[in-house]
Enzyme design. Structure first.
Site, PDB file in Angstrom:
ATOM      1  N   LYS A 215     121.085  19.251  -2.299  1.00 29.94           N
ATOM      2  CA  LYS A 215     120.738  17.712  -1.569  1.00 29.94           C
ATOM      3  C   LYS A 215     119.098  17.220  -1.029  1.00 29.94           C
ATOM      4  CE  LYS A 215     122.447  14.456   1.991  1.00 29.94           C
ATOM      5  NZ  LYS A 215     123.343  13.913   3.072  1.00 29.94           N
ATOM      6  N   SER A 291     126.337  10.564   2.131  1.00 26.96           N
ATOM      7  CA  SER A 291     125.199  10.438   1.558  1.00 26.96           C
ATOM      8  C   SER A 291     125.345  11.440   0.512  1.00 26.96           C
ATOM      9  CB  SER A 291     123.830  10.686   2.080  1.00 26.96           C
ATOM     10  OG  SER A 291     124.228  11.356   3.183  1.00 26.96           O
ATOM     11  N   SER A 315     129.544  12.787   4.968  1.00 23.59           N
ATOM     12  CA  SER A 315     128.162  12.990   3.520  1.00 23.59           C
ATOM     13  C   SER A 315     129.154  13.980   2.544  1.00 23.59           C
ATOM     14  CB  SER A 315     127.300  13.024   3.800  1.00 23.59           C
ATOM     15  OG  SER A 315     127.205  11.702   4.637  1.00 23.59           O
TER      16      SER A 315
END
Length: 616
Positions: A215, A291, A315
């Site tokens: 990420k 996210s 997330s």
């Protein structure tokens, strides 16, 4: 207020009873009734202008907070409990039927130890017929390891399939921008080095040659960390790997690049006008959730075996559930967060997203391990994994008590979600003899507010200097709107939220006196549609609240949690079951999750958008 408020006379504020005096049996569930506009396009731009206006902004945020009972809850209520500024866990009993990995051991040794705890690997049936006809959905890490060792393929050959897949999807209409930073030459270089190790008969570990995505808020040198902004790499250069990335690299992992995400992690849909909105491989007109949107889509679509995301408000678990994969959220500070952009908060962790529970267990064994200071302050139980080949495994499963708060469990947008999760629990009970126990968790609305104020205040504090120095205009509209709201929280709001955090910890630890894990649907809705008008920005707090319906305890209270796919709704969209465990109870969660996965495997469908990078 959730069974915890006392009497109130004229001119007197509301007063909550001390948490130890609350009659939990008398608590009545209160569904959330969030009020907030859904905005895109010009209305969103105008709304953000109002929020950021020095004169009108305080008035607008005050109205929003009053409409959603935040002002009364935090400023007009006496909360008698002491604040808890980070998750404080009472001492825990050691887990049963586990193998201790040892935090101070080399990650390669830990992975090898975890590998011995899995059921024996049998390649027959997985490589003897067409992949399309096989009864499994994803190649697992052990499949790649077998293919490399037996000469079926090489990491270099697989890398070419990954490169072709990334380029194909970037050119689709609509595009599916799962990676923010991708360097094909660097990927080939990593894959060639791994291929040579296999040719020499000296692979580092079972993770050697396995493709991972990271990420964009986790450092992976030499890639920049932008946190999906257009500017963050300019003010914070990356000089070395995050600790957890270094551990994975030591095991021979191949990193395919930096995965897309909701800008700065402030959102749970995955909408990102900067680099494009990641689309759900099960239905490309739907959000992935966020996210960690890019990590989830990459694993779900088959482009990599695993990804590492961050989870401060669901997330990892939300996108994993919406994309039909496994998402493990570890205990607070179980993993060293050095080199992660959100490392200063009291709710965030970095954790794996994988196609299967066994892969999650292997990745967890490699990347976990506390900072030395966290060992002193949090006193974690030893790092361990379940011994799934032990003769005691079924007996341990039979003794597991699963807690379910029925009214909360069924507070979903479509009863099909909770019924599918209930069916999975019934299979668990009927197959392994687990007990399903009714529990009550008071003050869930208060917990949601305390979580929002906590992560909002901590996030705003981390970004405020850049926000005030003019970077605000470089952020997306929904990020700016959220930061304007977060900036309106006062120090008193924050401390009140930490008082509520202590109450929530008490209620949940009391529940864990009766049960071993708590089960909920992972989300209150399946993957929401992406409105065409939203591609340049969207604010939809009501959808966000439904996505976050069940995930807050894992973050505010720091508990480990895992989501496992258990079926689909009538539209073919994945449904996930969440299991929440005791502090440091990852091994117990992985054991139960493995059983759930086995029982529900035939209920999973391959995504409509899928790329087979093994291609045997």
């Amino acid at each position: 207020m959730g069974g915890g408020s006392g009497g109130r006379g004229k001119g007197m504020p509301r007063a909550m009873a001390p948490v130890e005096e609350v009659d939990v049996a008398a608590v009545r569930y209160k569904p959330a009734e969030l009020q907030a506009p859904h905005l895109t396009g010009f209305p969103l731009r105008a709304f953000v202008w109002l929020l950021e206006s020095p004169l009108l902004g305080p008035l607008v945020t005050s109205i929003l907070k009053k409409q959603n009972n935040m002002t009364q809850m935090l400023q007009h209520t006496v909360i008698p409990d002491r604040p808890m500024f980070f998750p404080e866990f009472p001492p825990q009993e050691p887990e049963q039927g586990v193998v201790i990995l040892g935090e101070d051991r080399d990650p390669v040794e830990r992975v090898e130890e975890a590998l011995q705890c899995l059921t024996p690997y049998d390649p027959s049936g997985r490589f003897t017929s067409s992949y399309e006809k096989n009864p499994f959905l994803y190649w697992k890490i052990r499949d790649f390891a077998h293919a490399y060792r037996s000469g079926i393929t090489t990491p270099s050959a697989v890398a070419e399939h990954v490169i072709a897949g990334v380029e194909e999807w970037n050119n689709k209409k609509p595009p599916m921008p799962m990676l923010i930073y991708f360097d094909a030459d660097d990927l080939r270089k990593q894959a060639n080095a791994s291929t040579k190790r296999f040719e020499q008969g000296s692979p580092i570990s079972v993770l050697d040659g396995i493709f991972f995505a990271i990420k964009d808020d986790i450092d992976c040198f030499p890639y920049p960390s932008k946190s999906a902004t257009t500017f963050f790499d300019k003010i914070r250069p990356v000089e070395k790997d995050a600790v957890l990335v270094a551990r994975l690299r030591k095991c021979g992992v191949i990193f395919i690049g930096k995965a897309n995400m909701h800008e700065l992690g402030i959102g749970v849909t995955g909408n990102n006008p900067n680099y494009g909105t990641v689309r759900n491989p099960h239905s490309i007109d739907r959000y992935t959730g966020a996210s960690s949107s890019g990590p989830a889509a990459l694993v779900s679509s088959g482009l990599c075996s695993a990804a590492i995301g961050t989870d401060a408000g669901g997330s990892v678990r939300i996108p994993s559930s919406l994309c039909g994969i496994v998402g493990l959220k570890t205990t607070f500070r179980r993993t060293d967060m050095t080199g992660v952009l959100c490392d200063a908060g009291t709710a965030a962790v970095a954790s794996p997203l994988t196609a299967s529970v066994e892969d999650s267990m292997l990745v967890y064994s490699a990347l976990a391990g506390c900072r030395p200071m966290d060992k002193l302050t949090l006193r974690p139980l030893p790092l361990c994994v379940p011994n799934l080949v032990s003769s005691e495994n079924n007996d341990i499963l039979q003794s597991v008590k699963v807690g379910k708060y029925t009214e909360w469990f069924h507070d979903v947008s479509d009863i099909e979600i909770s019924n599918t999760c209930e069916d999975a629990l019934s299979l668990l009970r009927n197959t392994f003899g687990c007990q399903i126990e009714e529990i009550i968790l008071p003050e869930l609305l208060e917990m949601r507010t305390a979580h929002l104020v906590t992560i909002g205040s901590e996030g705003f504090c981390q970004l405020n200097a850049h926000y005030q120095e003019g970077r605000r205009t470089e952020m997306t509209l929904d990020t700016r709107g959220s930061l304007a709201l977060f900036g309106s929280f006062t120090s008193a709001d924050y401390v009140a939220s930490q008082r509520l955090r202590r109450r929530m910890m008490y209620y949940h630890m009391e529940a864990f006196r009766k049960v071993d894990v708590i089960a909920t649907p992972t989300t209150g809705i399946t993957a929401p549609r992406i409105p065409p008008s939203a591609l340049k920005g969207e604010s939809d707090y009501i959808v966000s609240a439904k996505l976050m319906q069940f995930i807050v305890a894992g973050n505010l209270l720091g508990f480990p949690a895992i989501t496992v796919p258990v079926g689909h709704d009538k539209q073919g969209l994945p449904i996930g079951l969440q299991l929440i465990g005791r502090p440091w109870g990852e091994a117990s969660l992985l054991r139960v999750a493995s059983a759930v996965e086995e029982l529900c495997l035939k209920r999973r469908n391959r995504p409509s958008t899928f790329y087979d990078i093994l291609q045997t």
